[in-house]
Write a protein that holds these residues in place. Structure first.
Motif, PDB file in Angstrom:
ATOM      1  N   GLU A 215      41.665  44.387  50.896  1.00 31.53           N
ATOM      2  CA  GLU A 215      40.634  45.169  50.226  1.00 31.53           C
ATOM      3  C   GLU A 215      40.922  45.385  48.749  1.00 31.53           C
ATOM      4  OE1 GLU A 215      41.398  49.786  50.963  1.00 31.53           O
ATOM      5  OE2 GLU A 215      41.411  48.656  52.850  1.00 31.53           O
ATOM      6  N   GLN A 216      42.177  45.314  48.356  1.00 30.39           N
ATOM      7  CA  GLN A 216      42.526  45.494  46.941  1.00 30.39           C
ATOM      8  C   GLN A 216      42.671  44.174  46.194  1.00 30.39           C
ATOM      9  OE1 GLN A 216      46.050  47.929  47.116  1.00 30.39           O
ATOM     10  NE2 GLN A 216      44.877  49.824  47.029  1.00 30.39           N
ATOM     11  N   MET A 217      42.507  43.072  46.903  1.00 32.28           N
ATOM     12  CA  MET A 217      42.691  41.776  46.272  1.00 32.28           C
ATOM     13  C   MET A 217      41.831  41.578  45.026  1.00 32.28           C
ATOM     14  SD  MET A 217      42.447  37.956  47.951  1.00 32.28           S
ATOM     15  CE  MET A 217      43.745  38.356  49.122  1.00 32.28           C
ATOM     16  N   PRO A 218      40.535  41.967  45.029  1.00 32.77           N
ATOM     17  CA  PRO A 218      39.728  41.754  43.812  1.00 32.77           C
ATOM     18  C   PRO A 218      40.273  42.476  42.587  1.00 32.77           C
ATOM     19  CG  PRO A 218      38.322  42.230  45.690  1.00 32.77           C
ATOM     20  CD  PRO A 218      39.722  42.516  46.135  1.00 32.77           C
ATOM     21  N   LEU A 219      40.994  43.575  42.799  1.00 35.81           N
ATOM     22  CA  LEU A 219      41.487  44.359  41.679  1.00 35.81           C
ATOM     23  C   LEU A 219      42.542  43.610  40.869  1.00 35.81           C
ATOM     24  CD1 LEU A 219      41.756  47.908  43.288  1.00 35.81           C
ATOM     25  CD2 LEU A 219      39.929  46.985  41.845  1.00 35.81           C
ATOM     26  N   TRP A 220      43.287  42.739  41.523  1.00 35.42           N
ATOM     27  CA  TRP A 220      44.289  41.965  40.765  1.00 35.42           C
ATOM     28  C   TRP A 220      43.921  40.491  40.654  1.00 35.42           C
ATOM     29  CZ3 TRP A 220      46.530  37.949  43.337  1.00 35.42           C
ATOM     30  CH2 TRP A 220      46.561  37.998  44.736  1.00 35.42           C
ATOM     31  N   LEU A 221      43.145  39.969  41.627  1.00 34.06           N
ATOM     32  CA  LEU A 221      42.809  38.565  41.587  1.00 34.06           C
ATOM     33  C   LEU A 221      41.832  38.245  40.454  1.00 34.06           C
ATOM     34  CD1 LEU A 221      43.196  35.821  42.868  1.00 34.06           C
ATOM     35  CD2 LEU A 221      41.301  36.323  44.430  1.00 34.06           C
ATOM     36  N   PHE A 222      40.793  39.099  40.293  1.00 34.24           N
ATOM     37  CA  PHE A 222      39.821  38.839  39.215  1.00 34.24           C
ATOM     38  C   PHE A 222      40.479  38.869  37.836  1.00 34.24           C
ATOM     39  CE2 PHE A 222      37.025  40.636  35.950  1.00 34.24           C
ATOM     40  CZ  PHE A 222      36.123  39.582  35.821  1.00 34.24           C
ATOM     41  N   PRO A 223      41.283  39.893  37.490  1.00 28.24           N
ATOM     42  CA  PRO A 223      41.928  39.868  36.164  1.00 28.24           C
ATOM     43  C   PRO A 223      42.809  38.644  35.956  1.00 28.24           C
ATOM     44  CG  PRO A 223      42.058  42.057  37.108  1.00 28.24           C
ATOM     45  CD  PRO A 223      41.541  41.162  38.189  1.00 28.24           C
ATOM     46  N   VAL A 224      43.555  38.235  36.992  1.00 22.11           N
ATOM     47  CA  VAL A 224      44.436  37.075  36.844  1.00 22.11           C
ATOM     48  C   VAL A 224      43.623  35.811  36.554  1.00 22.11           C
ATOM     49  CG1 VAL A 224      45.993  35.525  38.082  1.00 22.11           C
ATOM     50  CG2 VAL A 224      46.314  38.003  38.244  1.00 22.11           C
ATOM     51  N   VAL A 225      42.566  35.598  37.336  1.00 23.53           N
ATOM     52  CA  VAL A 225      41.741  34.401  37.151  1.00 23.53           C
ATOM     53  C   VAL A 225      41.010  34.454  35.812  1.00 23.53           C
ATOM     54  CG1 VAL A 225      39.772  33.094  38.046  1.00 23.53           C
ATOM     55  CG2 VAL A 225      41.462  34.035  39.626  1.00 23.53           C
ATOM     56  N   TYR A 226      40.446  35.604  35.489  1.00 26.13           N
ATOM     57  CA  TYR A 226      39.679  35.731  34.246  1.00 26.13           C
ATOM     58  C   TYR A 226      40.569  35.517  33.022  1.00 26.13           C
ATOM     59  CZ  TYR A 226      36.988  37.705  30.441  1.00 26.13           C
ATOM     60  OH  TYR A 226      36.347  37.881  29.244  1.00 26.13           O
ATOM     61  N   ILE A 227      41.728  36.155  33.005  1.00 24.39           N
ATOM     62  CA  ILE A 227      42.628  36.023  31.857  1.00 24.39           C
ATOM     63  C   ILE A 227      43.126  34.588  31.736  1.00 24.39           C
ATOM     64  CG2 ILE A 227      44.877  36.719  30.931  1.00 24.39           C
ATOM     65  CD1 ILE A 227      44.348  39.509  32.068  1.00 24.39           C
ATOM     66  N   ALA A 228      43.406  33.946  32.877  1.00 25.12           N
ATOM     67  CA  ALA A 228      43.866  32.560  32.846  1.00 25.12           C
ATOM     68  C   ALA A 228      42.806  31.646  32.230  1.00 25.12           C
ATOM     69  CB  ALA A 228      44.217  32.092  34.255  1.00 25.12           C
ATOM     70  N   PHE A 229      41.538  31.820  32.632  1.00 24.77           N
ATOM     71  CA  PHE A 229      40.466  30.999  32.071  1.00 24.77           C
ATOM     72  C   PHE A 229      40.244  31.318  30.599  1.00 24.77           C
ATOM     73  CE2 PHE A 229      39.421  29.861  36.397  1.00 24.77           C
ATOM     74  CZ  PHE A 229      38.837  28.604  36.269  1.00 24.77           C
ATOM     75  N   SER A 230      40.356  32.590  30.234  1.00 30.79           N
ATOM     76  CA  SER A 230      40.154  32.981  28.836  1.00 30.79           C
ATOM     77  C   SER A 230      41.216  32.373  27.939  1.00 30.79           C
ATOM     78  CB  SER A 230      40.175  34.510  28.711  1.00 30.79           C
ATOM     79  OG  SER A 230      39.106  35.088  29.425  1.00 30.79           O
ATOM     80  N   MET A 231      42.452  32.397  28.397  1.00 33.86           N
ATOM     81  CA  MET A 231      43.545  31.859  27.586  1.00 33.86           C
ATOM     82  C   MET A 231      43.480  30.339  27.505  1.00 33.86           C
ATOM     83  SD  MET A 231      46.735  34.307  28.703  1.00 33.86           S
ATOM     84  CE  MET A 231      47.833  33.529  27.522  1.00 33.86           C
ATOM     85  N   ALA A 232      42.853  29.718  28.506  1.00 32.10           N
ATOM     86  CA  ALA A 232      42.710  28.266  28.474  1.00 32.10           C
ATOM     87  C   ALA A 232      41.605  27.823  27.536  1.00 32.10           C
ATOM     88  CB  ALA A 232      42.431  27.734  29.886  1.00 32.10           C
ATOM     89  N   GLY A 233      40.742  28.758  27.128  1.00 33.44           N
ATOM     90  CA  GLY A 233      39.659  28.448  26.206  1.00 33.44           C
ATOM     91  C   GLY A 233      40.148  28.350  24.771  1.00 33.44           C
ATOM     92  N   GLY A 234      39.203  28.152  23.859  1.00 32.72           N
ATOM     93  CA  GLY A 234      39.587  27.958  22.464  1.00 32.72           C
ATOM     94  C   GLY A 234      39.330  29.151  21.569  1.00 32.72           C
ATOM     95  N   ARG A 235      39.020  30.328  22.152  1.00 34.60           N
ATOM     96  CA  ARG A 235      38.698  31.479  21.310  1.00 34.60           C
ATOM     97  C   ARG A 235      39.557  32.681  21.689  1.00 34.60           C
ATOM     98  NH1 ARG A 235      34.724  31.234  17.906  1.00 34.60           N
ATOM     99  NH2 ARG A 235      34.617  33.501  17.800  1.00 34.60           N
ATOM    100  N   ASN A 236      40.851  32.534  21.480  1.00 42.94           N
ATOM    101  CA  ASN A 236      41.762  33.652  21.704  1.00 42.94           C
ATOM    102  C   ASN A 236      41.901  34.453  20.406  1.00 42.94           C
ATOM    103  OD1 ASN A 236      42.396  32.857  24.380  1.00 42.94           O
ATOM    104  ND2 ASN A 236      43.677  31.228  23.541  1.00 42.94           N
ATOM    105  N   THR A 237      40.788  34.987  19.927  1.00 39.44           N
ATOM    106  CA  THR A 237      40.785  35.618  18.598  1.00 39.44           C
ATOM    107  C   THR A 237      40.673  37.128  18.657  1.00 39.44           C
ATOM    108  OG1 THR A 237      38.384  35.276  18.476  1.00 39.44           O
ATOM    109  CG2 THR A 237      39.799  33.603  17.467  1.00 39.44           C
ATOM    110  N   GLY A 238      40.866  37.712  19.809  1.00 41.31           N
ATOM    111  CA  GLY A 238      40.780  39.162  19.814  1.00 41.31           C
ATOM    112  C   GLY A 238      40.935  39.741  21.204  1.00 41.31           C
TER     113      GLY A 238
END
Length: 239
Positions: free
Chosen positions: A13-36
């Motif tokens: 039941e708590q999986m979304p609380l840590w799984l979503f941030p991990v996946v989202y941050i991983a995709f964000s850092m893989a992108g080309g706009r780490n400007t803020g």
């Protein structure tokens, strides 16, 4: 997240609380706009809920009174720091990063400055009875819209060095420099404000602008001229 995983009954039941941030941050850092930091904002609600549940879980199972008291002090201290930072939340940095007054040494750009402090600059000039300042701003907004009289320094609109700004030996006056440009970011010459980096600011405006006062030199040094043409008496390295 590790503590939550140990508590196996609530893992699913708590999986979304840590799984979503991990996946989202991983995709964000893989992108080309780490400007803020703003690109991380969607992950924060889940992380806040997760941290609160982990803290509550530990608090209920810890029998040491001093550790429980530490939790209360930490929460109270965080609330106090937040109140002290008001209303400059955009430039907030925690104490481990040096606090908001030192945050510009860690992160720049939109992490602390969107040009939000021009109004505060106008009020500062009124309070200090300053008719004019030298200004480097991290915004395209015209300062004259707020009644600010200024002499131009390299800024977002035009990063070139004006002919009347002697950056190696600044003229006397009050200089207001955006923290982003103070560190040389986005400027063709990263050493444009090197002289000011070696000085102590007399004030800060909303944590995004630093104020310096350059006093007249009572004993200005003499000047040495070196002729480059037709033959230079010194090599470029010697000069």
């Amino acid at each position: 997240a590790v503590v939550v995983m140990i508590h196996r009954r609530r893992t699913v039941e708590q999986m979304p609380l840590w799984l979503f941030p991990v996946v989202y941050i991983a995709f964000s850092m893989a992108g080309g706009r780490n400007t803020g930091h703003r690109y991380m904002l969607p992950a924060l609600p889940c992380l806040c809920i997760l941290v609160s549940q982990v803290a509550a879980y530990i608090y209920r199972r810890v029998r040491l009174s001093w550790l429980r008291a530490g939790f209360v002090v930490a929460i109270g201290g965080y609330a106090l720091v937040s109140l002290v930072t008001w209303p400059n939340y955009l430039a907030y940095f925690n104490l481990l990063a040096g606090g908001p007054s030192r945050g510009y040494r860690v992160l720049l750009d939109s992490n602390l400055d969107w040009g939000q402090d021009l109004i505060r600059l106008q009020r500062y000039m009124e309070r200090e009875k300053l008719d004019e300042v030298w200004l480097s701003r991290f915004t395209l907004v015209d300062p004259t819209l707020y009644g600010i009289r200024y002499r131009k320094l390299p800024d977002w609109e035009d990063p070139s060095i004006p002919s009347d700004f002697h950056y190696l030996n600044p003229d006397p006056g009050v200089y207001v420099i955006g923290a982003t440009f103070l560190q040389g970011l986005y400027l063709p010459n990263i050493s444009t404000f090197d002289w000011f980096q070696r000085q102590e600011a007399i004030d800060q405006i909303g944590y995004s602008m630093l104020v310096y006062r350059v006093e007249p030199d009572p004993a200005p040094p003499g000047w040495l001229a070196v002729c480059y043409a037709p033959d230079s008496p010194l090599s470029p390295d010697e000069i």
